[in-house]
Design an enzyme around this catalytic site. Structure first.
Site, mmCIF file in Angstrom:
data_model
loop_
_atom_site.group_PDB
_atom_site.id
_atom_site.type_symbol
_atom_site.label_atom_id
_atom_site.label_comp_id
_atom_site.label_asym_id
_atom_site.label_seq_id
_atom_site.Cartn_x
_atom_site.Cartn_y
_atom_site.Cartn_z
ATOM 1 N N SER A 167 -11.710 -3.274 -23.635
ATOM 2 C CA SER A 167 -13.003 -2.592 -23.523
ATOM 3 C C SER A 167 -13.384 -2.002 -24.878
ATOM 4 O O SER A 167 -12.525 -1.756 -25.731
ATOM 5 C CB SER A 167 -12.899 -1.459 -22.489
ATOM 6 O OG SER A 167 -14.028 -0.622 -22.519
ATOM 7 N N TYR A 211 -8.899 6.509 -19.406
ATOM 8 C CA TYR A 211 -9.329 5.119 -19.548
ATOM 9 C C TYR A 211 -9.156 4.630 -20.985
ATOM 10 O O TYR A 211 -8.635 3.532 -21.220
ATOM 11 C CB TYR A 211 -10.787 4.987 -19.117
ATOM 12 C CG TYR A 211 -11.295 3.567 -19.103
ATOM 13 C CD1 TYR A 211 -10.766 2.632 -18.210
ATOM 14 C CD2 TYR A 211 -12.297 3.150 -19.971
ATOM 15 C CE1 TYR A 211 -11.216 1.324 -18.188
ATOM 16 C CE2 TYR A 211 -12.762 1.847 -19.950
ATOM 17 C CZ TYR A 211 -12.219 0.941 -19.063
ATOM 18 O OH TYR A 211 -12.669 -0.359 -19.044
#
Length: 223
Positions: A132, A145
């Protein structure tokens, strides 16, 4: 890599980028195994759905035992399964933190270790880790995250150097905001979203590069 001759395993295959990749590769003639936690309504003669909790080592081993009993080796592994956990560090649930790391980081390790021996034996193979933008830049309330995705990028970079001499390619994909189920449970409302099918096609174009080209990483952002 020639997709129509490929034995592929995709995790997190029940929706989003994972599902789109399964569809695209099957349409090009690949034999695809989709690992997912829930049943998938999409039916295709070249896709086998294996209901698998990728955080469970025994479940992962069972899934790969199934694949490797049918085929000598896996040509392509896409570690796509993942989810987000957001909030201030003092409010994060430690159990949820562990579940996030198990899904976003440990699962790619568990799957990768099962495909590498066969790839080494044949001196070819491709491993794609879906990370990501959050694995390249931290942001407030994203400590869990971001930590998992930074770590996945580090895992990918080290693995790339470990395996490139064996003819095995390791590629990192770093998408920005994409129209998947990811944002339904995060409380985050991005201004713009990329379409899952467009992201999947970009990833597939990278996979289809000749085997003597090592695509290091791909960063995708909404325009």
């Amino acid at each position: 890599m020639i997709i129509k001759e490929c034995i592929a395993v995709v995790t997190g295959a029940s929706s989003g980028i994972g599902l789109e990749l399964c569809r695209l590769m099957a349409a090009e003639g690949a034999e695809v195994y989709g690992l997912c936690r829930r049943p998938v309504p999409h039916d295709h003669p070249r896709i086998s759905w294996l209901q698998t909790d990728v955080t469970d080592r025994l479940a992962v081993d069972r899934a790969f035992d199934t694949v490797l009993k049918r085929h000598r080796a896996v040509d392509l592994l896409v570690n796509n399964a993942g989810f987000g956990l957001f909030g201030s560090v003092e409010t994060l649930d430690p159990d949820e933190w562990q579940r996030l790391l198990a899904t976003n980081l440990t699962a790619p390790f568990l799957c990768t270790r099962r495909v590498v021996p066969g790839m080494k034996e044949r001196k070819r193979g491709t491993i794609v880790n879906i990370s990501s933008i959050a694995g390249k830049r931290g942001f407030a309330n994203g400590s869990a995250y971001c930590a998992s995705k930074f770590a996945l990028n580090g895992f990918s970079e080290s693995l790339r150097e470990e395996l490139r001499g064996e003819g095995i390619r390791v590629c990192s994909i770093n998408p920005g905001s994409t129209a998947t189920e990811f944002f339904q449970h995060t409380g985050i409302e991005p201004k713009k979203l990329m379409r899952t099918e467009d992201v999947a096609r970009a990833i597939l174009s990278l996979i289809e590069l000749p085997d003597d080209i090592l695509p290091d990483q791909l960063v995708l952002r909404p325009l």
